[in-house]
Design a protein around this motif. Structure first.
Motif, PDB file in Angstrom:
ATOM      1  N   LEU A 196       4.219  10.847   8.018  1.00 30.46           N
ATOM      2  CA  LEU A 196       3.631  10.826   6.669  1.00 30.46           C
ATOM      3  C   LEU A 196       3.852   9.457   6.020  1.00 30.46           C
ATOM      4  CD1 LEU A 196       2.330  12.425   4.312  1.00 30.46           C
ATOM      5  CD2 LEU A 196       4.625  13.162   3.654  1.00 30.46           C
ATOM      6  N   SER A 205       0.902   6.912   5.271  1.00 35.99           N
ATOM      7  CA  SER A 205       0.672   6.548   3.869  1.00 35.99           C
ATOM      8  C   SER A 205       0.624   5.032   3.726  1.00 35.99           C
ATOM      9  CB  SER A 205       1.787   7.098   2.987  1.00 35.99           C
ATOM     10  OG  SER A 205       1.805   8.501   3.028  1.00 35.99           O
ATOM     11  N   LEU A 229      -2.222   2.434   2.346  1.00 34.82           N
ATOM     12  CA  LEU A 229      -1.912   1.422   1.340  1.00 34.82           C
ATOM     13  C   LEU A 229      -2.369   0.037   1.841  1.00 34.82           C
ATOM     14  CD1 LEU A 229       1.620   1.388  -0.250  1.00 34.82           C
ATOM     15  CD2 LEU A 229       0.549  -0.717   0.436  1.00 34.82           C
ATOM     16  N   LEU A 236      -5.313 -11.743  -5.466  1.00 35.01           N
ATOM     17  CA  LEU A 236      -3.955 -12.274  -5.329  1.00 35.01           C
ATOM     18  C   LEU A 236      -3.904 -13.062  -4.018  1.00 35.01           C
ATOM     19  CD1 LEU A 236      -2.111  -9.030  -6.432  1.00 35.01           C
ATOM     20  CD2 LEU A 236      -2.108 -11.198  -7.669  1.00 35.01           C
ATOM     21  N   TRP A 239       4.201  -8.761   0.431  1.00 31.84           N
ATOM     22  CA  TRP A 239       4.339  -7.569  -0.404  1.00 31.84           C
ATOM     23  C   TRP A 239       4.165  -6.297   0.450  1.00 31.84           C
ATOM     24  CZ3 TRP A 239       0.716  -3.704  -1.828  1.00 31.84           C
ATOM     25  CH2 TRP A 239       1.145  -2.849  -2.848  1.00 31.84           C
ATOM     26  N   GLN A 244       6.722  -3.261   1.005  1.00 30.34           N
ATOM     27  CA  GLN A 244       6.413  -1.869   0.675  1.00 30.34           C
ATOM     28  C   GLN A 244       6.768  -0.947   1.840  1.00 30.34           C
ATOM     29  OE1 GLN A 244       5.048  -0.530  -2.403  1.00 30.34           O
ATOM     30  NE2 GLN A 244       5.817  -2.513  -3.033  1.00 30.34           N
ATOM     31  N   ALA A 270      10.515  -0.511   1.997  1.00 34.18           N
ATOM     32  CA  ALA A 270      11.010   0.334   0.898  1.00 34.18           C
ATOM     33  C   ALA A 270      10.652   1.799   1.132  1.00 34.18           C
ATOM     34  CB  ALA A 270      10.433  -0.152  -0.428  1.00 34.18           C
ATOM     35  N   ALA A 295      13.289   4.853   1.719  1.00 36.05           N
ATOM     36  CA  ALA A 295      13.338   6.021   0.830  1.00 36.05           C
ATOM     37  C   ALA A 295      13.185   7.316   1.621  1.00 36.05           C
ATOM     38  CB  ALA A 295      12.266   5.912  -0.247  1.00 36.05           C
ATOM     39  N   PHE A 307      15.131  12.077   3.528  1.00 37.26           N
ATOM     40  CA  PHE A 307      14.451  13.324   3.886  1.00 37.26           C
ATOM     41  C   PHE A 307      14.452  13.564   5.382  1.00 37.26           C
ATOM     42  CE2 PHE A 307      13.083  12.068  -0.178  1.00 37.26           C
ATOM     43  CZ  PHE A 307      12.879  13.246  -0.875  1.00 37.26           C
ATOM     44  N   PRO A 351      -0.969  -7.703 -12.282  1.00 33.12           N
ATOM     45  CA  PRO A 351      -1.678  -7.374 -11.041  1.00 33.12           C
ATOM     46  C   PRO A 351      -0.820  -6.634 -10.004  1.00 33.12           C
ATOM     47  CG  PRO A 351      -2.210  -9.616 -11.712  1.00 33.12           C
ATOM     48  CD  PRO A 351      -1.145  -9.126 -12.652  1.00 33.12           C
ATOM     49  N   TYR A 352       0.421  -7.094  -9.777  1.00 36.07           N
ATOM     50  CA  TYR A 352       1.231  -6.415  -8.755  1.00 36.07           C
ATOM     51  C   TYR A 352       1.655  -5.018  -9.170  1.00 36.07           C
ATOM     52  CZ  TYR A 352       1.442 -10.027  -5.290  1.00 36.07           C
ATOM     53  OH  TYR A 352       1.088 -10.894  -4.301  1.00 36.07           O
ATOM     54  N   LEU A 411      -1.364  -2.819  -8.716  1.00 35.63           N
ATOM     55  CA  LEU A 411      -1.562  -2.584  -7.285  1.00 35.63           C
ATOM     56  C   LEU A 411      -0.575  -1.546  -6.772  1.00 35.63           C
ATOM     57  CD1 LEU A 411      -2.950  -3.457  -4.607  1.00 35.63           C
ATOM     58  CD2 LEU A 411      -1.247  -5.285  -4.424  1.00 35.63           C
ATOM     59  N   THR A 412       0.671  -1.641  -7.226  1.00 35.88           N
ATOM     60  CA  THR A 412       1.715  -0.723  -6.764  1.00 35.88           C
ATOM     61  C   THR A 412       1.430   0.707  -7.231  1.00 35.88           C
ATOM     62  OG1 THR A 412       3.280  -2.548  -6.966  1.00 35.88           O
ATOM     63  CG2 THR A 412       4.214  -0.344  -6.710  1.00 35.88           C
ATOM     64  N   SER A 425      -1.639   2.084  -5.568  1.00 37.30           N
ATOM     65  CA  SER A 425      -1.357   2.435  -4.165  1.00 37.30           C
ATOM     66  C   SER A 425      -0.613   3.759  -4.098  1.00 37.30           C
ATOM     67  CB  SER A 425      -0.501   1.353  -3.500  1.00 37.30           C
ATOM     68  OG  SER A 425      -1.179   0.129  -3.468  1.00 37.30           O
ATOM     69  N   LEU A 437      -1.447   7.336  -2.295  1.00 34.73           N
ATOM     70  CA  LEU A 437      -0.473   8.016  -1.443  1.00 34.73           C
ATOM     71  C   LEU A 437      -0.289   9.467  -1.916  1.00 34.73           C
ATOM     72  CD1 LEU A 437       2.873   6.225  -0.626  1.00 34.73           C
ATOM     73  CD2 LEU A 437       2.846   8.616  -1.233  1.00 34.73           C
ATOM     74  N   THR A 471      -1.259  12.694   0.262  1.00 34.92           N
ATOM     75  CA  THR A 471      -0.205  13.636   0.636  1.00 34.92           C
ATOM     76  C   THR A 471      -0.586  15.059   0.236  1.00 34.92           C
ATOM     77  OG1 THR A 471       1.438  11.895   0.371  1.00 34.92           O
ATOM     78  CG2 THR A 471       2.260  14.148   0.389  1.00 34.92           C
ATOM     79  N   TRP A 531       9.904  13.767  -2.440  1.00 35.22           N
ATOM     80  CA  TRP A 531       9.607  12.616  -1.575  1.00 35.22           C
ATOM     81  C   TRP A 531       8.649  11.659  -2.301  1.00 35.22           C
ATOM     82  CZ3 TRP A 531       4.979  10.973   0.814  1.00 35.22           C
ATOM     83  CH2 TRP A 531       5.133   9.961   1.768  1.00 35.22           C
ATOM     84  N   GLY A 542      10.412   9.693  -4.868  1.00 34.74           N
ATOM     85  CA  GLY A 542      11.232   8.695  -4.167  1.00 34.74           C
ATOM     86  C   GLY A 542      10.396   7.509  -3.692  1.00 34.74           C
ATOM     87  N   GLN A 543       9.191   7.795  -3.204  1.00 37.20           N
ATOM     88  CA  GLN A 543       8.309   6.715  -2.740  1.00 37.20           C
ATOM     89  C   GLN A 543       7.916   5.809  -3.910  1.00 37.20           C
ATOM     90  OE1 GLN A 543       7.155   6.055   0.631  1.00 37.20           O
ATOM     91  NE2 GLN A 543       8.922   7.352   0.966  1.00 37.20           N
ATOM     92  N   ALA A 589      10.829   3.583  -4.827  1.00 40.42           N
ATOM     93  CA  ALA A 589      11.069   2.551  -3.811  1.00 40.42           C
ATOM     94  C   ALA A 589       9.988   1.472  -3.882  1.00 40.42           C
ATOM     95  CB  ALA A 589      11.096   3.197  -2.428  1.00 40.42           C
ATOM     96  N   MET A 590       8.744   1.880  -4.055  1.00 38.16           N
ATOM     97  CA  MET A 590       7.632   0.934  -4.092  1.00 38.16           C
ATOM     98  C   MET A 590       7.747   0.000  -5.303  1.00 38.16           C
ATOM     99  SD  MET A 590       4.613   3.585  -2.918  1.00 38.16           S
ATOM    100  CE  MET A 590       3.229   2.473  -3.125  1.00 38.16           C
ATOM    101  N   ALA A 643      10.576  -2.449  -4.843  1.00 37.54           N
ATOM    102  CA  ALA A 643      10.235  -3.537  -3.918  1.00 37.54           C
ATOM    103  C   ALA A 643       9.292  -4.540  -4.584  1.00 37.54           C
ATOM    104  CB  ALA A 643       9.608  -2.969  -2.644  1.00 37.54           C
ATOM    105  N   THR A 644       8.533  -4.088  -5.563  1.00 36.93           N
ATOM    106  CA  THR A 644       7.576  -4.974  -6.236  1.00 36.93           C
ATOM    107  C   THR A 644       8.264  -5.920  -7.224  1.00 36.93           C
ATOM    108  OG1 THR A 644       5.739  -3.460  -5.883  1.00 36.93           O
ATOM    109  CG2 THR A 644       5.477  -4.996  -7.690  1.00 36.93           C
ATOM    110  N   PHE A 686       8.179  -9.528  -6.596  1.00 34.03           N
ATOM    111  CA  PHE A 686       6.910 -10.249  -6.725  1.00 34.03           C
ATOM    112  C   PHE A 686       6.474 -10.364  -8.173  1.00 34.03           C
ATOM    113  CE2 PHE A 686       7.233  -8.713  -2.540  1.00 34.03           C
ATOM    114  CZ  PHE A 686       6.626  -9.671  -1.749  1.00 34.03           C
TER     115      PHE A 686
END
Lengths: 218, 218
Positions: A157, A161, A165, A183, A191, A195, A198, A202, A206, B153-154, B157-158, B161, B165, B169, B191, B194-195, B198-199, B202-203, B206
């Protein structure tokens, strides 16, 4: 060259083996894909590009749909090979390489890329979806195999995912480029790797198996 | 009830205001959407469900497409409201709520959800894509506004994205449920949060502005 001129026999194609001729028509199609929205490419365009007669076109392909799928097969075969670098590189380098190659591919074939990822008009070609799915699955399998990580549900998953992305980000980059507000590509490539790291990290909460991939991505 | 019977006037609809009648037809459509692939729902099904004549149907809607888009508008309006809980809750709670509500929505309207997210057949309805895009944009705007994070922008995007996801899912969960091999919904909800954490974290490398959202998600 007009279609009529080609049909009238003004064109003298050099002798080719049938398999060469078929490949030549596919190559002409791919070349057109880089310049024209691919759902607007017609048999007339192909015969003009390849310098052959319309009759010859129909000796190899019964319809534009059939040629489309053959061209797409060629492209996706090449893409899978392109995405996966030699195994002797560390995994991070391999993933970086795959990201880089997908950007290059999208730039080389913008309209098929956009249509395939968006699933918009022009991807009614039967079998197109399956071909793209195969690239995805092969890439995911390779990443997990090379990380020696088991394909557990959460890990699949997560990587799936991230592939989504990645595709989406490349799509945004491609369409933003037209308006000169994209960008920078090299920054986006970093980036995207960040991602993935990360997301996998995460997921270790699980699924302890995710730790194998997380380590490989350090 | 057959279509002919309805047309022949066997049905005695109770008196309703025009706006009530319109809403009633939309409600009948939505109810059918929960039970039948939505591109297979016909005017005959609607009149049977609502207990009205076919002539009445066409007094309110010129075609099934027009009713489809009205129903979709109703659904997406409701969804946007449903996704966004009161602002007085902490941001994490709001995001949890939005995740939970999207699962509930997908379970209530499985076939429109699958068709809209996959962009498969049956979403040729003009305007459908724009409606779904509006739900996405409104949700992203609300998350950023509530975190008091600037839409750089970032960060856009995050979050965009992550919305992709989330949609993917929920789609996988929905289709896996049929084969009884879906991961547990409550675990997937954790989950997904958590994603996002984390995303966004990580951003921050940037885009320093991402730190505002990262803090809000702790």
């Amino acid at each position: 060259m007009t279609d009529t001129a080609a049909a009238a026999g003004d064109v003298k194609p050099r002798r080719m083996l049938p398999s060469e001729r078929r490949d030549d028509l596919i190559a002409a199609t791919l070349s057109l894909f880089g310049r024209k929205p691919h759902h607007k490419v017609t048999p007339a365009d192909i015969v003009a590009e390849a310098g052959v007669s319309r009759a010859l076109f129909y000796r190899y392909f019964s319809s534009m749909d059939e040629l489309n799928i053959a061209a797409l097969e060629k492209v996706t075969e090449g893409l899978t090979a392109q995405l996966l670098p030699p195994e002797d590189e560390p995994l991070v380098g391999q993933v970086r390489h795959a990201i880089h190659e997908l950007f290059s591919f999208a730039r080389a074939y913008p309209t098929p890329y956009i249509a395939l990822v968006r699933r918009g008009p022009g991807v009614s070609t039967p079998g197109a979806y399956e071909l793209v799915e195969k690239v995805r699955t092969d890439t995911i399998d390779a990443i997990l195999a090379r990380a020696r990580a088991a394909p557990t549900p959460y890990l699949l998953l997560t990587v799936r995912s991230w592939i989504g992305l990645l595709e989406g980000t490349v799509l945004t980059w491609l369409t933003d480029r037209v308006e000169e507000r994209a960008l920078p590509r090299h920054e986006l490539e970093d980036w995207l790797l960040g991602q993935l790291r990360a997301m996998v990290a995460a997921t270790t909460e699980f699924d302890s198996g995710a730790a194998d991939l997380a380590r490989g991505l350090q």
